[in-house]
Every structure is written in C-alpha cells, then in structure tokens.
Design a protein around this motif. Structure first.
Motif: not given
Length: 639
Positions: A207-221, A229-234
């Motif tokens: 639904y939101s892949d083309f939103i002009r602003w980055p949508i970020r989420m911290a994920t466990e790696r 560790s936690r990394e922030v992905d767009t």
C-alpha cells in the motif's frame, strides 16, 4: 508538567458509527496501517510547505522528514510516528474527536438501508473515517502530538467505546505518534499478527511503497557470531516513477516497473507517461504490452489500472479508469484529490474520474496511432495482439469511433501478405469509387474463393477480407469511414458496370437480358420459396453459376450463428439467390424451362443450384442427405 485529563463523550451518531467500524465493516483489516501512514505522510507534506511560507513556525529542521514504525511485542503495541506538522489540542478535537462532523446521521441512515457489509464499507468511505479503522485491530489508541511553532503537546486516548480523554503533555517532539494497543491475532476475526516484521513489510510494500517519505523500522538481526543487533531498515522504495519527469527515468527503470505490476517479462511495446494539472491533478504511467495475455478474452479477465491517491495504493484493476476494450493496458494512475477510502461504486459515478478516463483513452489510442505512422512494424505487432480487443471499442465507445477506425488494420485483396488500414484503402480507391467494399468469412481462403469476389477481382476493385468474429458486428454498426460508406459485397445490389469505364453492356443489352429471364425468375422464386425470398440476375458473378446474398440490412448467416450460440433466437432470415445470366448451366435451365416448365427435373436442378451456392459461401445445407441424393441421381444420368 501537563494538565489533568479531560474525558469527553462522542456524539450519539458517532458512537453508532464507531461500532460499525470496529465490528468489521471493512473487509480488509490491513488497511488500518495504510491509513495511518498516509496521515503521517500528509503531516510531513504540510510541514515542508508551511516551513517555507509561515515564519511563525520558527527554525524548523526538515532535512530528515520520515515515518517510523515501532513494535513492542511485550506491550503488544505498534506505533506510527512522524516528525511532521503535528496537531494542536483544537486540531485533535476537530480532526479526531469528532467523526464526520457533518452528515453523520445521513450516513447512518444509508448504512441501515444497505443490504450487505460491502455496501456499508463503500458508504463509510464517502465520509472519511479511515483513522478509526485502527480500532478494528486495537483495543486502545493513543495519539501524542505537538504542533510546529507551539511549546506544549496534547495526548488523545480512546478505546472506541464512546468516550475519549484529552490532556496537555509537556516535552513532546514536534510531530505525531499513534500507538495501537493491539488485539490478539485471530484468524477467525481476520486479525493477523500485526507485530510481525514480515506482515508489516508486506502491508507497507502493498500500500505505501511509493510514499515519498522514508518509512523506517528497527529490526532484529543475528550476526554470524550469533549475536543479535538492531538495525533500522527503510521499508519502502519511494520510487514513484510516475511522479518524476520522463527525462529523469531510464528505459530500464520503466521496464522493471512494468514487470513488477504486470508479471510480464517481455518489455512493453509502448510507455505512456503523463501529468495533468488544474482542477483535478493526477499522474499516469501506462504501458501497452508487447504480447497479449492468455486470458485476454476470458470473462474472468481482470481489467483496469492501479489507482493510487498521493502515492498511497488504493486498488488494483480500477475499471472506472479504463474501458473494457483497453483491458490489456497496464499501469498506474495517481490522483491527488480523492479520498483514500474511495470505493469502486463512487468512482463509477465521479465526474472528474470520467474526465480522467476520457483523457487516458485518447492518450492510449494516440500512442497506437503514432506507432502506426512512425513505426509500422511495431504497430503491426501490437495490432496482431490486441486488434480484436480494440475493435470491441467500435461497439462500446462511440466517442472514439473515428480514432479507432483510423487504427483498424485488415487483410485485403490488394496485397496477399500485408494488411491495410482503412486510410490506405481510401487512398487507393479507383476514380469515381465512393464505397469501401468488404467481405466477412471464417478464413481468408473462403473469402478469396467466394463467388461474391468474382466481379470485383475481374474489374480490379479492392475488397477488405474480414475474418474476426467481431468483424461481423462492428461493420454492421459503423456504416462509414471518412465519408465513404462501408458495403458488404455479399449484401444488396452491386453494379460495378454503372460507373466503370470499361463497361461494354448497353441499356438495350440489359433490357433484352431481363426479357429473356422474365419467365424463369418468378418460377424459381416460387419453387425455392421455402429457402429464398427472391431470385434475381447478378452483376457480381463472372464464372460461378449462382450466389446467395442478403438485403442491405439483413443479419449475415455468420452473425445469426453467433447469436444462436449465445442463446439468442432470431427469426429466420430468407436471403436472395442471384444467377449468372451468362453461365452455361443457367442458360440451359432457361432454355429447358421455356420448352417444358412442368418438367419435375427442373425443380431438382433449382434445388441443386441453390445448395451449390450455399456450399460455396461456407453455409450449411438444410438437408445434406437430400442434396447428395439429388446430385448422385443427376450425375448418374449423365453417364
């Protein structure tokens, strides 16, 4: 330090509406995240704009505007956070504390009258209550926000049960956070695990892949050493190709996007990139495929293009934006002035959407026309794949009849290898010729060998050879092209000698011929009255003894079969038997009839002539066994 919380009640109508939203009026619960991300994107847009125009906001840092998704599995919360314009206390009460502040009672009445949940969902979409879709998946929603240019923030909280609390909160950053206290996952209630990283990624991608602003989420790696560790992905690509100018997009990027939305691994035949500004703004990125899908003519084929609103995905296969005959066109339309909750029913009746559709259709037809004039080989391939579908437009889209006729390509007697357009046919017409001649049939071979072609071939008149089943229909509805009438050479009267320079027959010759057959023709008409409505002399035959034709407005036998196959019974249409007055069989029949009109063999001969003419055009004999017996007896008598 904040002020004490104030508890307020929703209006009675608002409580009813909330209950409808919470209890699964929306069939797809995933859209709650789409709604919240879209609201956050709007807040970022507003901050960027107001920071340029409103000096009262002070120094605002707009270098890293973004949306964050935060998951707390232990607390079972999902937070959507933005660093956008934010809201004041009054904004919260106005925008969130009151649902659909006008027309709520009208909405509730319509919902009560609706027959199913889908209809109710469409109605709710008209009143812009998308924020409350959060209560489908959450027991409680908390909004914390601070407007740019102010010092204090506000917290709004509700469980969706008819009341909400609102209070002032100090120390909040500029922007808004919406925290959902999620209900447990429940497959029966359609509640997915909205704390799952994969589920969140899937919703954002859809639904939101083309939103002009980055949508970020911290994920466990987990690293190779086993340490986490936690990394922030767009999560979103932000690559809305349609929002960029054509000069900024490479051919590879267009092809990659086309493959993504069409699942077709061949590059498109044509890319159409357009932008419209004014009272209704939108961008469109459309593709004409190189190859027709296998289900192009299946009743279950999905059609239409993807609809976005401000880069937010709304629906696949938006039929309101593309007519059925252009169902092969793939692409995206991004409208700026629609509600996110717009329904298919609303779109069908929206005047602006109809205007967009008209412009898209003209763009697609114009692109194919440009192909026709500038790249004949590419046009020929597109027509071979989609010509049959495009000809459906001649029945459905009267506004674009002329544009579609310009695109029509058909086989003709001019060149056995290369099809022709109607425009090219007109340019080659003989001096004094006003009519475009055609003949329909099942195959090219059947048409070329038809007795109807004989005089046209002998006199050098070009005839279009139409073998698509739909040709039987559109030529009957579209009567002319560029002022030239379209005429089937198997219908009506044909008199090529009337204007031909090489005509050798005088009026006296015609009068003598009519006198010679004055007795035979009425007798044949009476003898074959169950099969034909008239027997007359022909000017379209040179070598065959006879042929069968229809009146100018008669339904053709092929079209009659098509209607019957679809379960539509038509009254039987009797046609006309035309005789070649110079053929030895016909002259012998005339002589025999003059000598003994009561000879029973003459009736058998008449039946054989009619049956032979019917077979020559690919028709079905009403009684094949009788025809075979008559023919066998006649052949036996000649041995």
């Amino acid at each position: 330090m904040g002020s004490s919380a104030e508890t307020r009640e929703f209006q009675a109508e608002t409580r009813q509406l909330l209950r409808l939203v919470i209890h699964s009026i929306y069939s797809n619960k995933d859209i709650f995240l789409r709604e919240l991300i879209s609201n956050a994107s709007d807040a970022l847009d507003k901050l960027r704009l107001e920071s340029l125009t409103d000096s009262s906001l002070g120094e605002i840092d707009t270098t890293d505007l973004h949306i964050s998704l935060e998951v707390d599995r232990d607390a079972r919360t999902l937070t959507v956070r933005d660093n956008g314009i934010g809201m004041s206390r009054d904004d919260l009460v106005e925008l969130i504390g009151t649902i659909a502040k006008s027309g709520t009672a009208e909405l509730l009445e319509k919902i009560k009258e609706s027959k199913d949940a889908a209809a109710a969902e469409n109605l709710i979409g008209q009143f812009g209550v998308g924020f409350y879709s959060a209560f489908m998946v959450a027991d409680e929603v908390t909004v914390r926000t601070r407007r740019a240019g102010t010092d204090s923030g506000t917290q709004w909280q509700s469980s969706g049960e008819g009341v909400y609390t609102i209070e002032e909160v100090d120390g909040l950053p500029v922007g808004t956070s919406v925290t959902l206290h999620l209900k447990p996952a429940d497959s029966e209630d359609g509640l997915a695990d909205y704390l799952s990283e994969s589920k969140i990624r899937q919703i954002v991608k859809q639904y939101s892949d083309f939103i002009r602003w980055p949508i970020r989420m911290a994920t466990e790696r987990t690293g190779t050493d086993g340490a986490s560790s936690r990394e922030v992905d767009t999560l979103n690509s932000m690559k809305a190709l349609w929002a960029r100018s054509r000069s900024e997009v490479t051919e590879d990027e267009y092809n990659e996007f086309y493959q993504q939305i069409s699942h077709d691994w061949l590059p498109p035949a044509e890319t159409i990139h357009m932008r419209a500004e004014g009272t209704f703004e939108y961008e469109a990125l459309l593709f004409i495929p190189s190859q027709a899908p296998f289900d192009l003519f299946s009743r279950e084929t999905k059609r239409g293009v993807q609809l976005y609103v401000k880069r937010v995905f709304i629906m696949d296969d938006c039929e309101a934006l593309m007519p059925n005959y252009l169902r092969f066109v793939k692409g995206v339309v991004d409208a700026h002035d629609l509600s996110l909750n717009v329904s298919r029913e609303i779109l069908q009746h929206d005047r602006q959407i109809r205007g967009v559709r008209r412009r898209l259709v003209k763009k697609v037809l114009g692109a194919i026309k440009t192909m026709q004039t500038k790249d004949a080989e590419r046009y020929a391939k597109v027509w071979s794949q989609f010509g049959r579908a495009l000809k459906e437009g001649l029945l459905e889209d009267t506004d674009n009849t002329e544009a579609l006729l310009e695109l029509v390509s058909a086989a003709s007697t001019h060149d056995p290898e290369k099809p022709t357009t109607l425009r090219q046919y007109v340019e080659r017409m003989k001096d004094g010729q006003e009519t475009i001649y055609y003949l329909t049939g099942e195959t090219r071979a059947m048409v070329e060998n038809s007795p109807h072609m004989e005089a046209f071939t002998a006199k050098g008149y070009e005839v279009l050879i139409l073998t698509d089943p739909i040709d039987e229909v559109w030529v009957d509805q579209v009567r002319s092209f560029d002022g030239h009438p379209l005429q089937s050479i198997a219908k009506g009267q044909v008199d090529l000698d009337g204007s031909a320079e090489d005509s050798q027959e005088t009026d006296a010759d015609k009068a003598q011929r009519e006198q010679d057959f004055a007795a035979l023709l009425p007798w044949l008409t009476a003898t074959l009255s169950e099969q034909v409505k008239q027997v007359r002399l022909s000017s379209r035959l040179t070598t065959s003894a006879a042929c069968i034709v229809g009146d100018a407005h008669d339904v053709t036998p092929t079209l009659e079969k098509m209607y019957r196959a679809m379960g539509q019974e038509l009254p039987t249409v009797k046609r006309i038997l035309e005789l070649n007055p110079t053929h030895p069989l016909i002259t012998a029949l005339r002589t025999a009839h003059a000598a003994n009109a009561d000879d029973p063999k003459l009736a058998d001969t008449a039946e054989l002539i009619y049956g032979s003419a019917l077979l020559a055009e690919g028709g079905d004999l009403p009684d094949p066994a009788r025809f075979t017996r008559l023919l066998t007896d006649r052949l036996t008598g000649t041995l």
